[in-house]
Design a protein around this motif. Structure first.
Motif, PDB file in Angstrom:
ATOM      1  N   ASP A 206      33.372  31.621  22.708  1.00  0.00           N
ATOM      2  CA  ASP A 206      33.575  31.070  24.056  1.00  0.00           C
ATOM      3  C   ASP A 206      34.927  31.431  24.656  1.00  0.00           C
ATOM      4  O   ASP A 206      35.194  31.113  25.815  1.00  0.00           O
ATOM      5  CB  ASP A 206      33.468  29.532  24.010  1.00  0.00           C
ATOM      6  CG  ASP A 206      32.063  29.080  23.655  1.00  0.00           C
ATOM      7  OD1 ASP A 206      31.107  29.792  24.022  1.00  0.00           O
ATOM      8  OD2 ASP A 206      31.925  28.030  22.990  1.00  0.00           O
ATOM      9  N   GLU A 207      35.794  32.067  23.857  1.00  0.00           N
ATOM     10  CA  GLU A 207      37.140  32.373  24.359  1.00  0.00           C
ATOM     11  C   GLU A 207      37.073  33.316  25.558  1.00  0.00           C
ATOM     12  O   GLU A 207      36.273  34.243  25.576  1.00  0.00           O
ATOM     13  CB  GLU A 207      37.991  33.041  23.262  1.00  0.00           C
ATOM     14  CG  GLU A 207      38.297  32.153  22.068  1.00  0.00           C
ATOM     15  CD  GLU A 207      37.182  32.124  21.039  1.00  0.00           C
ATOM     16  OE1 GLU A 207      37.405  31.506  19.989  1.00  0.00           O
ATOM     17  OE2 GLU A 207      36.107  32.699  21.273  1.00  0.00           O
TER      18      GLU A 207
ATOM     19  N   ALA B 181      39.763  38.714  33.230  1.00  0.00           N
ATOM     20  CA  ALA B 181      38.680  38.386  34.176  1.00  0.00           C
ATOM     21  C   ALA B 181      39.088  38.749  35.602  1.00  0.00           C
ATOM     22  O   ALA B 181      38.301  39.325  36.362  1.00  0.00           O
ATOM     23  CB  ALA B 181      38.325  36.902  34.081  1.00  0.00           C
ATOM     24  N   LYS B 182      40.345  38.444  35.960  1.00  0.00           N
ATOM     25  CA  LYS B 182      40.822  38.751  37.314  1.00  0.00           C
ATOM     26  C   LYS B 182      40.903  40.255  37.538  1.00  0.00           C
ATOM     27  O   LYS B 182      40.469  40.763  38.573  1.00  0.00           O
ATOM     28  CB  LYS B 182      42.205  38.116  37.546  1.00  0.00           C
ATOM     29  CG  LYS B 182      42.140  36.617  37.729  1.00  0.00           C
ATOM     30  CD  LYS B 182      43.522  36.008  37.880  1.00  0.00           C
ATOM     31  CE  LYS B 182      43.425  34.491  37.941  1.00  0.00           C
ATOM     32  NZ  LYS B 182      44.739  33.852  37.991  1.00  0.00           N
TER      33      LYS B 182
ATOM     34  N   ARG C  26      31.543  43.519  27.246  1.00  0.00           N
ATOM     35  CA  ARG C  26      32.235  42.222  27.245  1.00  0.00           C
ATOM     36  C   ARG C  26      31.306  41.098  26.775  1.00  0.00           C
ATOM     37  O   ARG C  26      30.091  41.162  26.961  1.00  0.00           O
ATOM     38  CB  ARG C  26      32.758  41.885  28.639  1.00  0.00           C
ATOM     39  CG  ARG C  26      33.854  42.814  29.150  1.00  0.00           C
ATOM     40  CD  ARG C  26      35.108  42.717  28.330  1.00  0.00           C
ATOM     41  NE  ARG C  26      36.169  43.572  28.881  1.00  0.00           N
ATOM     42  CZ  ARG C  26      37.148  44.087  28.154  1.00  0.00           C
ATOM     43  NH1 ARG C  26      37.214  43.849  26.839  1.00  0.00           N
ATOM     44  NH2 ARG C  26      38.073  44.838  28.711  1.00  0.00           N
ATOM     45  N   SER C  27      31.907  40.060  26.204  1.00  0.00           N
ATOM     46  CA  SER C  27      31.111  38.898  25.791  1.00  0.00           C
ATOM     47  C   SER C  27      30.506  38.242  27.033  1.00  0.00           C
ATOM     48  O   SER C  27      31.016  38.395  28.154  1.00  0.00           O
ATOM     49  CB  SER C  27      31.993  37.881  25.063  1.00  0.00           C
ATOM     50  OG  SER C  27      32.829  37.199  25.992  1.00  0.00           O
ATOM     51  N   LYS C  28      29.432  37.477  26.824  1.00  0.00           N
ATOM     52  CA  LYS C  28      28.778  36.821  27.961  1.00  0.00           C
ATOM     53  C   LYS C  28      29.726  35.806  28.614  1.00  0.00           C
ATOM     54  O   LYS C  28      29.743  35.662  29.837  1.00  0.00           O
ATOM     55  CB  LYS C  28      27.469  36.163  27.513  1.00  0.00           C
ATOM     56  CG  LYS C  28      26.425  37.222  27.129  1.00  0.00           C
ATOM     57  CD  LYS C  28      25.126  36.651  26.599  1.00  0.00           C
ATOM     58  CE  LYS C  28      24.203  37.792  26.172  1.00  0.00           C
ATOM     59  NZ  LYS C  28      22.914  37.336  25.661  1.00  0.00           N
ATOM     60  N   ALA C  29      30.536  35.124  27.798  1.00  0.00           N
ATOM     61  CA  ALA C  29      31.506  34.160  28.348  1.00  0.00           C
ATOM     62  C   ALA C  29      32.538  34.874  29.218  1.00  0.00           C
ATOM     63  O   ALA C  29      32.902  34.399  30.301  1.00  0.00           O
ATOM     64  CB  ALA C  29      32.194  33.405  27.210  1.00  0.00           C
TER      65      ALA C  29
END
Length: 316
Positions: free
Chosen positions: A161-162, A168-169, A196-199
């Protein structure tokens, strides 16, 4: 949430096998007995039934089902009875062999499974077809579709979840720039969606909407008839809102002239042990009719009965 219902007390596996053998014996097949057993057993239980049946009767249960059943009901029973990685391998193989630019099944498998589920599907593909899923995807797809699908099916995403908000920005900005310039096949755009991870992708796309005012999928609708853009939108939806993706697949499968049984069977068999309850809730919200009632209106016979059993519909 799953919709599959398993009885509180399950008969022994040998008893299930005896009953299935009985369903195939004598005049005609007892389809109701097949539905009562296989339609209410989870993946581990079905796997054990297959193993025990082969040991007891010297025949693969799938071959027995194949001999006794026909048409949509046969396809539904066989797909359901398969171990999930084997089922994904079969669906992926069919998708490569019949690949067209509007076929989203490869993307669907790659983006809605966990990292380990996708890995197990690739391993099952090796065992079943004596080659890799990656080489078949590379061989049967072309151009931008290959450029996106190959890294998607090869991916092993981080599952935690990290989230890195700085990343992200910056990646939201990158995605916006590429989409603004219609560089839909850009290497970096594909890299973000494929690795990338889904989170992390969820955080990136939330920032994209907050910063630039639109959902990314709205910006990817520049040309509604462009099938590569449709595949990109499907990819985004499968990664962050799979229930909305599957609701649309079901809506198109059921609400067209003549049901698309292939899509209906695929969604019910692959999601009944995962999130079909959430998909059904989304379906009712979007279409103002319960999924079970839509299935009853559009299907019939044993095919309808097993679909309803897997969708958790309990007859009053």
């Amino acid at each position: 949430m799953a919709t599959l219902t398993v009885p509180a007390t399950v008969p022994s596996v040998s008893e299930d096998c005896e009953q299935l053998k009985k369903a195939f014996s004598g005049w005609g097949t007892n389809e109701g007995l097949i539905i009562d057993i296989l339609g209410h057993r989870n993946a581990d239980q079905r796997k054990l039934i297959r193993q025990t049946y082969a040991e007891a009767y010297g025949e693969d249960l799938l071959k027995a089902l194949d001999k006794e059943l026909t048409n949509d009901f046969e396809r539904l029973v066989v797909l359901w009875t398969l171990d999930p990685p084997e089922r994904d391998a079969l669906l992926a193989n069919e998708a490569t062999k019949k690949w067209t630019s509007s076929n989203q099944v490869l993307m669907e498998i790659a983006c809605t499974r966990s990292a380990n589920q996708l890995l197990h599907a690739r391993q099952a593909y090796h065992s079943r077809y004596k080659k890799s899923l990656e080489e078949d995807v590379a061989q049967h797809t072309t151009g931008d579709f290959r450029k996106l699908l190959l890294p998607l099916v090869s991916s092993y995403r981080y599952e935690g979840d990290e989230v890195n908000m700085t990343l992200a920005k910056s990646e939201a900005k990158l995605l916006h720039e590429k989409i603004s310039h219609k560089a839909y096949n850009d290497d970096d755009l594909i890299r973000v969606l494929a690795t990338r991870s889904k989170a992390q992708i969820n955080a990136t796309l939330n920032h994209y909407k907050n910063e630039y005012g639109n959902d990314i999928n709205k910006d990817l609708k520049a040309n509604p008839k462009d099938e590569f853009l449709a595949l990109l939108r499907g990819t985004v939806k499968c990664l962050v809102l799979p229930e909305k993706y599957f609701e649309k697949v079901l809506r198109l499968a059921i609400n067209r002239r003549g049901t698309d049984e292939g899509a209906l069977t695929r969604v019910v068999t692959t999601r009944a042990e995962v999130d079909l309850k959430i998909i059904a809730d989304e379906y009712q919200r979007r279409n103002s009719i319960p999924l079970a009632r839509a299935i009853v209106k559009d299907t019939h016979g044993d095919y309808e009965k097993l679909l309803l059993a897997l969708a958790g519909h309990v007859e009053a």
